[in-house]
Scaffold this motif. Structure first.
Motif, short mmCIF file in Angstrom:
data_model
loop_
_atom_site.label_atom_id
_atom_site.label_comp_id
_atom_site.label_asym_id
_atom_site.label_seq_id
_atom_site.Cartn_x
_atom_site.Cartn_y
_atom_site.Cartn_z
N ILE A 190 1.05 -0.88 0.06
CA ILE A 190 -0.15 -0.35 0.28
C ILE A 190 0.84 1.13 -0.04
O ILE A 190 1.76 1.22 0.97
CB ILE A 190 -0.21 -0.07 0.47
N ASP A 191 0.75 1.97 -1.18
CA ASP A 191 1.59 3.71 -0.89
C ASP A 191 0.06 4.38 -0.63
O ASP A 191 -0.88 5.17 -1.18
CB ASP A 191 1.58 3.50 -2.09
N SER A 192 0.10 5.01 0.96
CA SER A 192 -0.58 5.39 1.67
C SER A 192 -0.99 7.12 1.59
O SER A 192 -0.07 7.67 0.95
CB SER A 192 -0.65 4.89 2.94
N MET B 164 -2.54 8.68 3.01
CA MET B 164 -2.51 9.77 4.34
C MET B 164 -1.69 10.42 3.90
O MET B 164 -0.19 10.16 4.08
CB MET B 164 -2.30 8.13 5.47
N MET C 202 0.14 10.65 10.05
CA MET C 202 0.23 9.31 10.01
C MET C 202 0.06 8.79 11.61
O MET C 202 0.72 9.56 12.60
CB MET C 202 1.55 9.11 8.91
N GLY C 203 -0.54 7.69 11.92
CA GLY C 203 -0.31 7.75 13.65
C GLY C 203 -1.27 8.11 14.25
O GLY C 203 -1.27 8.05 14.94
N LYS D 26 -4.59 9.77 12.91
CA LYS D 26 -5.61 9.59 11.49
C LYS D 26 -6.45 7.79 11.30
O LYS D 26 -5.22 7.79 10.99
CB LYS D 26 -6.24 10.85 11.44
N GLU D 27 -7.39 7.90 11.35
CA GLU D 27 -7.98 6.12 10.54
C GLU D 27 -8.18 6.95 9.66
O GLU D 27 -9.25 8.09 9.59
CB GLU D 27 -8.67 5.64 12.04
N PHE D 28 -8.29 5.73 8.84
CA PHE D 28 -9.29 5.87 7.44
C PHE D 28 -10.67 5.38 8.28
O PHE D 28 -10.32 4.34 8.32
CB PHE D 28 -8.65 5.07 6.07
N LEU D 29 -11.70 5.84 7.67
CA LEU D 29 -12.23 4.69 7.63
C LEU D 29 -13.17 3.34 6.52
O LEU D 29 -12.70 4.04 5.48
CB LEU D 29 -14.09 5.82 7.73
N ILE D 30 -13.07 3.04 6.88
CA ILE D 30 -13.05 1.93 6.15
C ILE D 30 -14.88 0.43 5.78
O ILE D 30 -15.11 0.22 7.45
CB ILE D 30 -11.96 0.50 5.87
N ARG E 299 -7.04 2.37 0.77
CA ARG E 299 -5.98 3.51 1.26
C ARG E 299 -5.21 3.78 1.03
O ARG E 299 -3.84 4.30 0.24
CB ARG E 299 -5.33 3.24 2.89
#
Lengths: 345, 567, 282
Positions: A135-137, A139, A144-145, A147-151, A201
């Protein structure tokens, strides 16, 4: 049930393991060694090999680590089929022997041999790198670290099964195309590529896809389903391969590669005639020059045998093609509507 | 070879996180990861449960503070409270960071990271990915390391530290593919080689390779081991392999039955029966076996985990993995027959003594993960804290080494040193006369540890264990390596692993004998209660002239006073 | 007389006409009646299901609905058509919304997909419905003295979740048919492997390597001929045989028969009648 009880009472059986041997330092070519041991019910192929190594022949070489079916180290061919030795029951394998009582144990195929049952996994790692199996994020670094992505559950379901892959390389060993060409991307790497490409992501979907549609990529799969059938985690690998192709057609268009053109031709023909127009399929897939160069000699033979597919005007449409065509086009409208809806989302 | 700034030994969760973080801290550094297996094979993959972090996604009132308290209490107050502070405060950040780079965490209904309850935790704070959490974390880290172009030396077996005075000059390792012994001169070395519970061999749930290589190398280099006597046992391991049958089997209502057909847990935990805490159930099973109420078989004594009354439908739908494992590893279908089980060594709390930054007493040598003892688990590790430990402290060790590498002069490793390492191996391969088989020794080591340094410990048993280990070490000198090949000599590798286990086994037994109290996973029949006055401290074991010399170290206290540990 | 709807595969109407022709000779002998579905359309090969999953469902729901209208099971004599139509059937049966959407369209033609007709391969009908004993009794020219390599191909076996008739690792139906016809099967490692057909136009060299491996084993095992239940496998193993073997530097050849031809031979029909002369290698 009675059989189970009988086996329990029987307790032990003499089993011969016919094991592939090759030590590049001394052997000019591989050979087989037979080891006969008394194997109790419930013993696995790996435990048998461990026993042989400890008690019979310490030079026998194979990889093993977790011994519980999760690390993927002990992939090998048992009675001809690529699988994990640690989750294969000896007594089950006895039912699959070609010669009664003799279990054949060989290294995985399509990876370079190192010694006995050990093959080199580097080619697989190299391909994971080539096809950006990560994964090439998207974010931002600053978040980083934090926030969360919402999946959504829906998205999670798309790659949940694919992330079961333990890279044991059983599918790699069983793949028909990889046997024919070592450059081929290979099923495990296609599966991982798919898993990355459906992950919201990730930010390099297009780049990864561009690599996948090149030569030796996703279009070279021959749909033999051997990968899926041998997967030790029962992952539907072919569905992942199909999904990459579907994505390629949608993201890159139907004229992108010979594979895409070939696939799209089915759609065209079915709409037009309800039947495949095989005579022009090579031209539509690869163009006139390729077709003349590659297929002309064979076409001559086929003409002699009257085996050539009829030219397009002579391909009879399926009976009742008009109403079929109307229905086919109605479905095309449905698909268009679906796309509009999903894009609005 | 050009000297490395950092050589990381081990490619599991701790090693890979260390590599990633070190590259991030200083991209100009020359970093290598050595691993005796392909990194994605590492034992991190076997962790099913999850990793704790007070994200408060599930229980809105969860907090880092509560996580800290649960961890300290769980450790039976032997954890260093400042270290636990670091572990728990960093947890949310590390879980989110993994999420950001691709770990497929299971999700809650509001699409945030899902959390579930876990033993010993006051709130549901265990983040998970179905039952494959460790596997997916390891995959994510490996993927990211490939992305960043981390230099891997896969299938290299670490042999020795090159030590000069008070500091290390790098590592000596064997390339398994060629058999060549190679020098890795390095400013800093990080050990991240996992636990040592496999020394219990068939009585351990660990991978075959969890042989404490990093600890043994550090130990032989004079670095102290800490709290080695603390080994966690899981109640339900499969009889033949020691592999784990997860708690779900009892959670769904499975019975533990002895050879007289009794549900014996009634004797030990009338209320909770089979669902009592792990250590209590382990001790109960062991008592049944010791008092002669276990079943007997060539593979050892055991008791039954009976699921038959749950019915085929429930077993198939709710416990499919347990059924599969039971079929695969015991040849027993739990629908038809009870599963043969016994307690199994599962996790090693002890390890290389480090500070909160992963530093050891030796300049330039760091350790992280299960191979290190910071200590955050003290006498007993909570479920969901082991994955967290490797991530948090792997990252910290990587960061610290990257920051400090510049302080150390590049070392060099002499041909002479390499020759010594080779020589030691060569002599092993030229036995004469009477020889020993490593397989037999390995099994005997596991047996004596399980019997004498196992769940129940007692002075005379421990003396017997120490004596057995000493004899095994003597006999080890006559072990013969039959495989003379340079290429992938797994025979030689397994012999060297046995050597590591023997060295460490001594420290476990010596520590267990010294600690005259019962605390966490360490149960002394002759000292059945916790003795804070005498033993609220860490034990150390340092190798001096070939012997484990005991030492001690105070426990760092903080906000929480000593209390009795009750649930 | 057992009646079946018979699906007309594209390839059997163009390149491998001998398949349907040979079936016509012997179907009555074995108490079978195949009613040809002239309204049937191309199943989409192994491509339509990802090019457009919904068209794929529509087309094959219709193919099956045509058989259902007659109250008959659908018999297919091409592996890929079999796998494809069965895959569509599985999806339709498992997805009520898709079934409804498709049926709303099929109404226009007075058709409805209900899921009542089975989709089966000709080989399965022979082994399971006609039965090996009946076949044995009807044989007039037993294939004795012939060493036969059974080549099942992929899509009659895999994915096993869709096919399910044979053990994909150790299939036996074709072996049984050969033996019922008096022939001798040889151990054939490649029996459940791939012929390479589906990449012929996209990765020809790889495809031919795949085919050559199977041909080589059959030749080395001193088989008299290969027999396959799939016209696509036949097209590669027969039509592309010389090219494949040339690429693999093998100087030899081996005939490849359809099962329909093999049955015809054992029941006393001539090679000429059955169209075997149309093969490239014969």
């Amino acid at each position: 049930m009675t059989e189970i009880i009988d086996q329990h009472q029987e307790g032990k059986r003499d089993v011969t393991f016919r094991v592939f041997r090759f030590n590049p330092q001394v052997d000019s070519k591989p050979y087989f060694d037979d080891y006969t041991i008394s194997a109790e019910r419930g013993i696995t192929v790996l435990r048998s090999l461990n026993y042989i190594k400890e008690h019979v022949d310490a030079t026998l070489s194979f990889r093993a680590f977790c011994q519980a079916g999760i690390c993927g180290s002990c992939g090998m061919r048992v009675n001809g089929i690529s699988k994990l030795a640690c989750t294969s029951q000896v007594w089950d394998e006895l039912d699959k022997c070609r010669e009664p009582g003799i279990i054949r144990v060989e290294p995985l195929r399509s990876l370079p041999m190192i010694k006995d049952l050990i093959v080199d996994m580097d080619p697989l790692v190299d391909k994971m790198t080539r096809y950006s199996n990560w994964i090439d994020s998207t974010m931002p670094l600053a978040d980083m670290g934090k926030k969360e992505f919402l999946i959504s559950e829906e998205e999670f379901q798309q790659y949940d099964k694919a992330t079961d892959c333990i890279l044991c390389a059983s599918c790699v060993s069983e793949c028909s195309i990889l046997r024919a060409n070592k450059e081929y991307v290979s099923p495990a790497v296609l599966l991982k590529s798919y898993r990355m490409n459906v992950d919201s992501r990730d930010g390099i979907h297009d780049l990864r896809l561009a690599e996948l549609v090149k030569d030796h990529g996703v279009w070279d799969c021959t749909h033999c389903y051997r990968c899926q059938e041998s997967c030790v985690k029962s992952i539907p690998i072919m569905e992942a391969i199909h999904a990459i192709r579907e994505d390629a057609l949608e993201s890159r268009g139907p004229r992108d590669t010979s594979g895409a053109k070939h696939a799209e031709a089915f759609m065209e023909d079915i709409e037009k005639k309800g039947k495949l127009v095989e005579a022009t399929l090579p031209i539509r897939t690869n163009g006139v020059v390729w077709t003349l160069r590659n297929l002309l000699p064979m076409a001559m033979k086929m003409i002699v045998k009257r085996r050539t597919p009829p030219p397009p005007p002579l391909v009879k449409s399926a009976k009742g093609i008009k109403i079929f065509r109307a229905m086919f086009r109605e479905m095309t409208e449905h698909v268009k509507q679906d796309h509009l809806k999903s894009h609005k989302k | 070879m050009k000297p490395f700034d950092i050589v990381i030994v081990g490619g599991g969760g701790a090693g890979l996180y260390a590599a990633m973080e070190a590259m991030k801290t200083n991209p100009a550094l020359n970093i290598a990861v050595l691993s005796k297996v392909y990194p994605n094979r590492s034992h991190t993959s076997a962790a099913q449960g999850g990793a704790n972090a007070a994200l408060a996604n599930k229980a809105k009132d969860d907090s880092v503070e509560m996580h800290i308290f649960d961890t300290i209490k769980g450790s039976d107050y032997l954890a260093d409270q400042d270290a636990v502070d670091v572990l728990c405060s960093e947890a949310p950040k590390i879980i989110r960071e993994l999420e950001n780079i691709g770990t497929p965490w299971s999700r809650m209904e509001d699409n945030t990271i899902a959390q579930r309850p876990f033993g010993g935790a006051g709130r549901p704070r265990c983040c998970y990915c179905a039952d494959k959490t460790g596997h997916t974390i390891l995959q994510t880290l490996y993927e990211q390391c490939l992305r960043k172009g981390v230099l891997f030396f896969n299938e290299y077996f670490a042999l020795n530290l090159s030590v000069h005075g008070s500091r290390s000059r790098g590592l000596i390792a064997m390339n398994m593919k060629t058999g060549k012994v190679e020098a890795f001169p390095a400013k800093t070395v990080i050990f991240a080689t996992g636990g040592y519970a496999k020394m219990y061999w068939n009585r351990s749930s660990n991978a075959a390779g969890n042989t404490g290589d990093g600890q043994a190398i550090a130990y032989r280099a004079g670095i102290p081991m800490k709290d080695m006597e603390f080994v966690q046992f899981h109640p339900t391991g499969l009889r033949k392999s020691g592999l784990l049958v997860t708690e779900g089997a009892r959670g769904e209502g499975g019975y533990l039955i002895n050879k007289d057909g009794e549900r014996f847990m009634a004797r030990y935990a009338k209320e909770k029966m089979e669902l009592g805490p792990r250590d209590l159930v382990s001790r109960s099973i062991e008592t049944e076996i010791l008092e002669g109420r276990g079943f007997d078989s060539p593979a050892g004594k055991y008791i039954h985990l009976d699921l038959r009354h749950l019915g085929a439908d429930l077993i198939k739908s709710r416990l499919p993995q347990i059924r599969e494992m039971s079929l695969n590893f015991e040849g027993v279908d739990p629908i038809e027959e009870p599963i043969p089980i016994r307690p199994t060594a599962h996790y090693s709390m002890g390890g290389i003594d480090t500070d909160n930054f992963g530093r050891t007493v030796m300049d330039g040598v760091y350790a992280a993960g299960e191979c290190a003892c910071v200590s955050v688990h003290g006498a007993n590790r909570l479920g969901g804290n082991s994955l967290l430990d490797i991530l948090v402290f792997g990252r910290i060790a990587g960061h610290t080494a990257a920051e400090e590498a510049g302080k150390f002069e590049p070392g060099s490793i002499s041909e002479e040193e390499l020759r010594e390492s080779v020589e030691e191996i060569r002599t092993r391969m030229q036995p004469s006369g009477h020889y020993e088989r490593y397989g037999a020794l390995r099994e005997e080591l596991g047996q004596t540890l399980a019997l004498n340094v196992g769940i129940f410990r007692e002075s005379s048993l421990l003396h017997k264990g120490i004596q057995d280990i000493a004899e095994l070490k003597e006999r080890f000198k006559k072990v013969r390596v039959f495989d003379s090949s340079d290429v992938f000599n797994t025979n030689l590798q397994q012999v060297l692993e046995l050597k590591n286990m023997l060295d460490l086994a001594e420290t476990v037994a010596v520590g267990a004998l010294a600690r005259e109290e019962s605390r966490g996973s360490h149960t002394r029949i002759d000292f059945p209660v916790r003795d804070d006055e005498k033993w609220h401290k860490h034990t150390l074991a340092t190798l001096v002239d070939g012997k484990a010399i005991p030492g001690e170290k105070p426990v760092t206290m903080g906000r929480y006073e000593l209390q009795e540990r009750t649930y | 007389m057992k009646r079946y709807a018979y699906y007309m595969s594209c390839i059997n109407e163009s390149m491998t006409k001998e398949v349907d022709r040979s079936i016509d000779f012997w179907q009555k002998d074995l108490g079978l009646e195949f009613v040809k579905l002239h309204e049937g359309t191309c199943c989409g090969g192994s491509n339509l299901d990802y090019v457009s999953p919904k068209h794929f469902a529509l087309v094959n729901a219709r193919n099956i609905a045509l058989a259902e209208k007659m109250g008959l099971d659908l018999v297919v004599s091409c592996n890929t058509c079999l796998m494809t139509i069965r895959t569509a059937k599985k999806k339709l049966d498992e997805t009520p919304a898709l079934k409804k959407e498709v049926n709303d369209i099929l109404k226009k033609e007075g058709l409805e997909y209900r899921g009542t007709s089975e989709v089966r391969h000709l080989l399965w009908v022979l082994v399971d419905d006609v039965g090996l004993d009946t076949i044995k009794a009807k044989v007039t020219v037993p294939l004795k003295n012939y060493r036969i390599a059974p080549f099942y191909g992929c899509h009659i076996l895999r994915p096993s979740t869709v096919l399910g008739r044979d053990n994909p690792l150790a299939p036996s139906s074709l072996d049984q048919l050969i033996e019922a016809l008096g022939g001798q099967t040889i151990p054939f490692e490649h029996k459940n492997r791939c012929c390479g057909f589906h990449t012929l136009l996209v990765a020809e060299e790889e495809s031919l390597n795949v085919a050559a491996e199977a041909l080589e084993e059959a030749i080395n095992s001193k088989a008299d001929f290969i027999v396959t239940p799939c016209p696509l496998c036949h097209t590669v193993l027969d039509g592309y045989q010389s090219k494949a073997l040339k690429q693999a530097h093998i100087d030899s050849s081996i005939p490849v028969f359809h099962i329909s031809e093999m049955v015809g031979l054992a029941l006393g029909y001539t090679a000429k009648q059955l169209g075997i002369k149309r093969h490239i290698v014969c």
